[in-house]
Design a protein around this motif. Structure first.
Motif, PDB file in Angstrom:
ATOM      1  N   SER A  22       0.830  -1.198   0.000  1.00  0.00           N
ATOM      2  CA  SER A  22       0.000   0.000   0.000  1.00  0.00           C
ATOM      3  C   SER A  22       0.867   1.252   0.000  1.00  0.00           C
ATOM      4  N   HIS A  23       0.557   2.175  -0.907  1.00  0.00           N
ATOM      5  CA  HIS A  23       1.219   3.477  -0.905  1.00  0.00           C
ATOM      6  C   HIS A  23       0.560   4.400   0.113  1.00  0.00           C
ATOM      7  N   PHE A  24      -0.648   4.053   0.530  1.00  0.00           N
ATOM      8  CA  PHE A  24      -1.407   4.884   1.456  1.00  0.00           C
ATOM      9  C   PHE A  24      -0.848   4.814   2.875  1.00  0.00           C
ATOM     10  N   ASP A  25      -0.750   3.595   3.424  1.00  0.00           N
ATOM     11  CA  ASP A  25      -0.322   3.477   4.816  1.00  0.00           C
ATOM     12  C   ASP A  25       0.950   2.645   5.007  1.00  0.00           C
ATOM     13  N   SER A  27       1.387  -0.451   4.559  1.00  0.00           N
ATOM     14  CA  SER A  27       1.167  -1.848   4.947  1.00  0.00           C
ATOM     15  C   SER A  27       1.393  -2.774   3.754  1.00  0.00           C
ATOM     16  N   THR A  28       1.597  -4.039   4.057  1.00  0.00           N
ATOM     17  CA  THR A  28       1.754  -5.048   3.024  1.00  0.00           C
ATOM     18  C   THR A  28       0.796  -6.194   3.298  1.00  0.00           C
ATOM     19  N   LYS A  29       0.000  -6.513   2.312  1.00  0.00           N
ATOM     20  CA  LYS A  29      -0.901  -7.661   2.337  1.00  0.00           C
ATOM     21  C   LYS A  29      -0.412  -8.621   1.258  1.00  0.00           C
ATOM     22  N   ALA A  30      -1.059  -9.758   1.146  1.00  0.00           N
ATOM     23  CA  ALA A  30      -0.713 -10.696   0.083  1.00  0.00           C
ATOM     24  C   ALA A  30      -1.990 -11.212  -0.557  1.00  0.00           C
ATOM     25  N   TYR A  31      -1.880 -11.571  -1.821  1.00  0.00           N
ATOM     26  CA  TYR A  31      -2.992 -12.123  -2.573  1.00  0.00           C
ATOM     27  C   TYR A  31      -2.648 -13.550  -2.961  1.00  0.00           C
ATOM     28  N   LEU A  32      -3.549 -14.474  -2.692  1.00  0.00           N
ATOM     29  CA  LEU A  32      -3.366 -15.867  -3.084  1.00  0.00           C
ATOM     30  C   LEU A  32      -3.717 -15.991  -4.559  1.00  0.00           C
ATOM     31  N   ARG A  63       6.431  -9.655   6.858  1.00  0.00           N
ATOM     32  CA  ARG A  63       5.575  -8.963   7.837  1.00  0.00           C
ATOM     33  C   ARG A  63       4.153  -8.749   7.326  1.00  0.00           C
ATOM     34  N   VAL A  64       3.671  -9.686   6.543  1.00  0.00           N
ATOM     35  CA  VAL A  64       2.301  -9.641   6.034  1.00  0.00           C
ATOM     36  C   VAL A  64       1.368 -10.156   7.122  1.00  0.00           C
TER      37      VAL A  64
END
Length: 98
Positions: A22-25, A27-32, A63-64
């Motif tokens: 995310s460029h907003f906050d 954070s890093t998420k992941a997509y399956l 760190r996801v």
């Protein structure tokens, strides 16, 4: 991030994911992206093992804290995803023709 599952030296499953940064906050998420197990190796815990290792590596190395997936509509996939521990079904995907 991709992993293969082997039984007796033969590939029987695969799982792939992509990081969503995310460029907003920050954070890093992941997509399956993909999870697949050969029919002959299903119901042996292969998919669960692949998913557990993917989640562990995402958490420890990147760190996801969230892995996002779209659920397939077939009954077998639905049973699998509904049985995933520490998961919640929140939204439905939408497929749009252009």
């Amino acid at each position: 991030l991709s992993f293969l599952a082997y039984v007796d030296g033969k590939v029987v499953g695969r799982i792939d994911s992509s990081l969503i940064c995310s460029h907003f906050d920050g954070s890093t998420k992941a997509y399956l992206d993909w999870i697949c197990v050969l029919k002959s190796a299903r119901h042996l815990g292969v998919a669960q093992g692949l998913l557990a290792e993917l989640r562990k590596q995402l958490r420890e190395q990147y760190r996801v804290d969230t892995l996002i997936a779209l659920m397939a509509s077939n009954d077998e996939a639905q049973r699998f995803y509904r049985a995933v521990e520490k998961a919640e079904i929140r939204d439905e995907g939408i497929w749009m023709d252009c």
